[in-house]
Scaffold this active site. Structure first.
Site, PDB file in Angstrom:
ATOM      1  N   HIS A 154       0.822  -1.210   0.000  1.00  0.00           N
ATOM      2  CA  HIS A 154       0.000   0.000   0.000  1.00  0.00           C
ATOM      3  C   HIS A 154       0.862   1.269   0.000  1.00  0.00           C
ATOM      4  O   HIS A 154       1.642   1.481   0.926  1.00  0.00           O
ATOM      5  CB  HIS A 154      -0.889  -0.017   1.249  1.00  0.00           C
ATOM      6  CG  HIS A 154      -1.813   1.136   1.368  1.00  0.00           C
ATOM      7  ND1 HIS A 154      -1.804   1.984   2.447  1.00  0.00           N
ATOM      8  CD2 HIS A 154      -2.784   1.588   0.539  1.00  0.00           C
ATOM      9  CE1 HIS A 154      -2.748   2.894   2.291  1.00  0.00           C
ATOM     10  NE2 HIS A 154      -3.357   2.687   1.148  1.00  0.00           N
ATOM     11  N   ARG A 155       0.723   2.059  -1.045  1.00  0.00           N
ATOM     12  CA  ARG A 155       1.550   3.268  -1.251  1.00  0.00           C
ATOM     13  C   ARG A 155       3.038   2.888  -1.281  1.00  0.00           C
ATOM     14  O   ARG A 155       3.886   3.645  -0.797  1.00  0.00           O
ATOM     15  CB  ARG A 155       1.280   4.325  -0.175  1.00  0.00           C
ATOM     16  CG  ARG A 155      -0.200   4.656   0.014  1.00  0.00           C
ATOM     17  CD  ARG A 155      -0.437   5.759   1.039  1.00  0.00           C
ATOM     18  NE  ARG A 155      -1.842   5.824   1.437  1.00  0.00           N
ATOM     19  CZ  ARG A 155      -2.329   6.557   2.420  1.00  0.00           C
ATOM     20  NH1 ARG A 155      -1.516   7.324   3.119  1.00  0.00           N
ATOM     21  NH2 ARG A 155      -3.607   6.556   2.719  1.00  0.00           N
ATOM     22  N   GLU A 206       0.298  -0.635  -4.598  1.00  0.00           N
ATOM     23  CA  GLU A 206      -0.810   0.292  -4.803  1.00  0.00           C
ATOM     24  C   GLU A 206      -0.227   1.674  -4.635  1.00  0.00           C
ATOM     25  O   GLU A 206       0.524   1.934  -3.673  1.00  0.00           O
ATOM     26  CB  GLU A 206      -1.914   0.048  -3.753  1.00  0.00           C
ATOM     27  CG  GLU A 206      -3.166   0.878  -3.949  1.00  0.00           C
ATOM     28  CD  GLU A 206      -3.184   2.214  -3.206  1.00  0.00           C
ATOM     29  OE1 GLU A 206      -4.178   2.931  -3.298  1.00  0.00           O
ATOM     30  OE2 GLU A 206      -2.182   2.559  -2.527  1.00  0.00           O
ATOM     31  N   ASP A 236      -1.148   6.121  -5.446  1.00  0.00           N
ATOM     32  CA  ASP A 236      -2.180   7.114  -5.759  1.00  0.00           C
ATOM     33  C   ASP A 236      -1.637   8.088  -6.796  1.00  0.00           C
ATOM     34  O   ASP A 236      -0.486   8.525  -6.702  1.00  0.00           O
ATOM     35  CB  ASP A 236      -2.540   7.899  -4.494  1.00  0.00           C
ATOM     36  CG  ASP A 236      -2.929   6.979  -3.351  1.00  0.00           C
ATOM     37  OD1 ASP A 236      -4.009   6.368  -3.431  1.00  0.00           O
ATOM     38  OD2 ASP A 236      -2.140   6.864  -2.397  1.00  0.00           O
ATOM     39  N   HIS A 281      -0.916  11.248  -2.416  1.00  0.00           N
ATOM     40  CA  HIS A 281      -2.193  10.862  -1.810  1.00  0.00           C
ATOM     41  C   HIS A 281      -3.070  12.045  -1.405  1.00  0.00           C
ATOM     42  O   HIS A 281      -4.266  12.082  -1.702  1.00  0.00           O
ATOM     43  CB  HIS A 281      -1.938   9.982  -0.580  1.00  0.00           C
ATOM     44  CG  HIS A 281      -3.199   9.543   0.096  1.00  0.00           C
ATOM     45  ND1 HIS A 281      -3.861  10.315   1.042  1.00  0.00           N
ATOM     46  CD2 HIS A 281      -3.946   8.416  -0.045  1.00  0.00           C
ATOM     47  CE1 HIS A 281      -4.942   9.686   1.452  1.00  0.00           C
ATOM     48  NE2 HIS A 281      -5.021   8.528   0.809  1.00  0.00           N
ATOM     49  N   GLU A 307      -4.378   3.947  -8.188  1.00  0.00           N
ATOM     50  CA  GLU A 307      -5.624   4.563  -7.714  1.00  0.00           C
ATOM     51  C   GLU A 307      -5.743   5.981  -8.234  1.00  0.00           C
ATOM     52  O   GLU A 307      -4.879   6.831  -7.959  1.00  0.00           O
ATOM     53  CB  GLU A 307      -5.686   4.570  -6.177  1.00  0.00           C
ATOM     54  CG  GLU A 307      -7.010   5.183  -5.718  1.00  0.00           C
ATOM     55  CD  GLU A 307      -7.141   5.409  -4.225  1.00  0.00           C
ATOM     56  OE1 GLU A 307      -6.371   4.808  -3.436  1.00  0.00           O
ATOM     57  OE2 GLU A 307      -8.023   6.211  -3.854  1.00  0.00           O
ATOM     58  N   LYS A 337      -6.826   9.202  -7.658  1.00  0.00           N
ATOM     59  CA  LYS A 337      -7.199   9.865  -6.397  1.00  0.00           C
ATOM     60  C   LYS A 337      -7.837  11.220  -6.711  1.00  0.00           C
ATOM     61  O   LYS A 337      -7.157  12.147  -7.145  1.00  0.00           O
ATOM     62  CB  LYS A 337      -5.941  10.036  -5.540  1.00  0.00           C
ATOM     63  CG  LYS A 337      -6.180  10.670  -4.189  1.00  0.00           C
ATOM     64  CD  LYS A 337      -7.126   9.875  -3.314  1.00  0.00           C
ATOM     65  CE  LYS A 337      -6.488   8.708  -2.601  1.00  0.00           C
ATOM     66  NZ  LYS A 337      -7.484   7.913  -1.827  1.00  0.00           N
ATOM     67  N   ASP A 350       0.228  -2.010   4.302  1.00  0.00           N
ATOM     68  CA  ASP A 350       1.418  -1.162   4.462  1.00  0.00           C
ATOM     69  C   ASP A 350       2.670  -2.009   4.666  1.00  0.00           C
ATOM     70  O   ASP A 350       3.786  -1.536   4.449  1.00  0.00           O
ATOM     71  CB  ASP A 350       1.259  -0.255   5.697  1.00  0.00           C
ATOM     72  CG  ASP A 350       0.081   0.695   5.584  1.00  0.00           C
ATOM     73  OD1 ASP A 350      -0.203   1.165   4.464  1.00  0.00           O
ATOM     74  OD2 ASP A 350      -0.563   0.950   6.626  1.00  0.00           O
TER      75      ASP A 350
END
Ligand code: G3P
Ligand code: MG
Length: 264
Positions: free
Chosen positions: A16-17, A43, A45, A58, A118, A120, A242
């Protein structure tokens, strides 16, 4: 480190990120670090600077994750590049620069990684300009099997589908906080590939419905692999975490494990 895939080739873990538990989120370094621990999917943003440059970021503003403040939409590339986007996390990462989408796509190809991109759409931002800028770049850079585009914003997702009508060429993910009763209608209208849901709000009945209907199911953002044990049994395909390494010994039986990720 080894990470499993489902029988359909979907990643059991997505960082995540990037590897955001250990490095500044949404940076090139955080993506490299995910690869280094053996997690081949991230993943990230994406949104636009004020001059239209797509960047990996983000928040609506830069305060939380840089040494400055103000709105992202007020920055042009030169100003955005002047920010230190690593020092806020730790002095070890001071000097890290905001990544453009172009740079990130190049890195993902260099490392042969997959990405859940994503779209955003923060408050006050235009979903259509974002989508029409980002989707052609992502499609030009990445093959279908290494790209899933998701968004909370339905306008952005619909616009992405308008750019590429073939659901096999562009896999779209409905990003949801709470899965509404009419999730199936929305997924069908979009020709969606996957649903990405908040793991704390997902109920077993809904998870099984989604899987029975043939969609991929990802959960964000579990970081407690023991607490997540029941969700695997419900058919969840993968976690957007994460800290994917935490899940290493808590993954369901894997039908396929790419040879190069198999432990020796
Ligand atoms: O894509 C899953 C997750 O990233 C959605 O929430 O706020 O972390 O972008 P957020
Ligand atoms: Mg996200």
């Amino acid at each position: 480190m080894s990470y499993a895939y489902t029988a359909d080739g979907l990643p059991r873990t997505i960082a995540h990120r990037g590897l955001s538990a250990h490095l500044p989120e949404n940076t090139l370094s955080a993506v490299r670090a995910a690869k280094q621990i053996g997690c081949d999917w991230v993943e990230i943003d994406v949104q636009l600077l004020g001059d239209g440059t797509p960047v990996i970021w983000h928040d609506n503003g830069v305060r939380r994750c840089s040494n400055s403040r103000g709105k992202l939409a007020k920055l042009d590339l030169e100003r955005a590049r002047a920010l230190d986007v690593g020092g806020w996390f730790s002095s070890h990462f001071a000097g890290e620069r905001m990544a453009t989408l172009d740079e990130m796509l190049a890195l993902l190809n260099e490392l042969e990684m997959g990405v859940n991109l994503e779209l955003k759409v923060n408050r006050g931002r235009d979903p259509l300009v974002l989508t029409d800028t980002v989707i052609p770049l992502a499609l030009a850079a990445l093959p279908a099997e290494r790209l899933i585009v998701s968004s909370f914003n339905r306008t952005a997702l619909d616009a992405a589908r308008d750019v590429q009508r073939d659901p096999d060429r562009l896999r779209l993910g409905l990003l949801l906080e709470k899965t509404p009763r009419e999730w199936r209608r929305d997924a069908e209208a979009l020709s969606a590939f996957s649903l990405h849901v908040d793991w704390r709000k997902l109920k077993e009945k809904r998870a099984r419905e989604i899987k029975d209907a043939g969609y991929a199911l990802f959960c964000y953002t579990p970081n407690d692999p023991v607490a997540f044990t029941p969700q695997w049994a419900w058919g969840v395909d993968g976690v957007i975490s994460d800290d994917p390494a935490l899940f290493k010994h808590h993954l369901p039986e894997s039908a396929s494990l790419p040879e190069r990720l198999t432990e020796t």
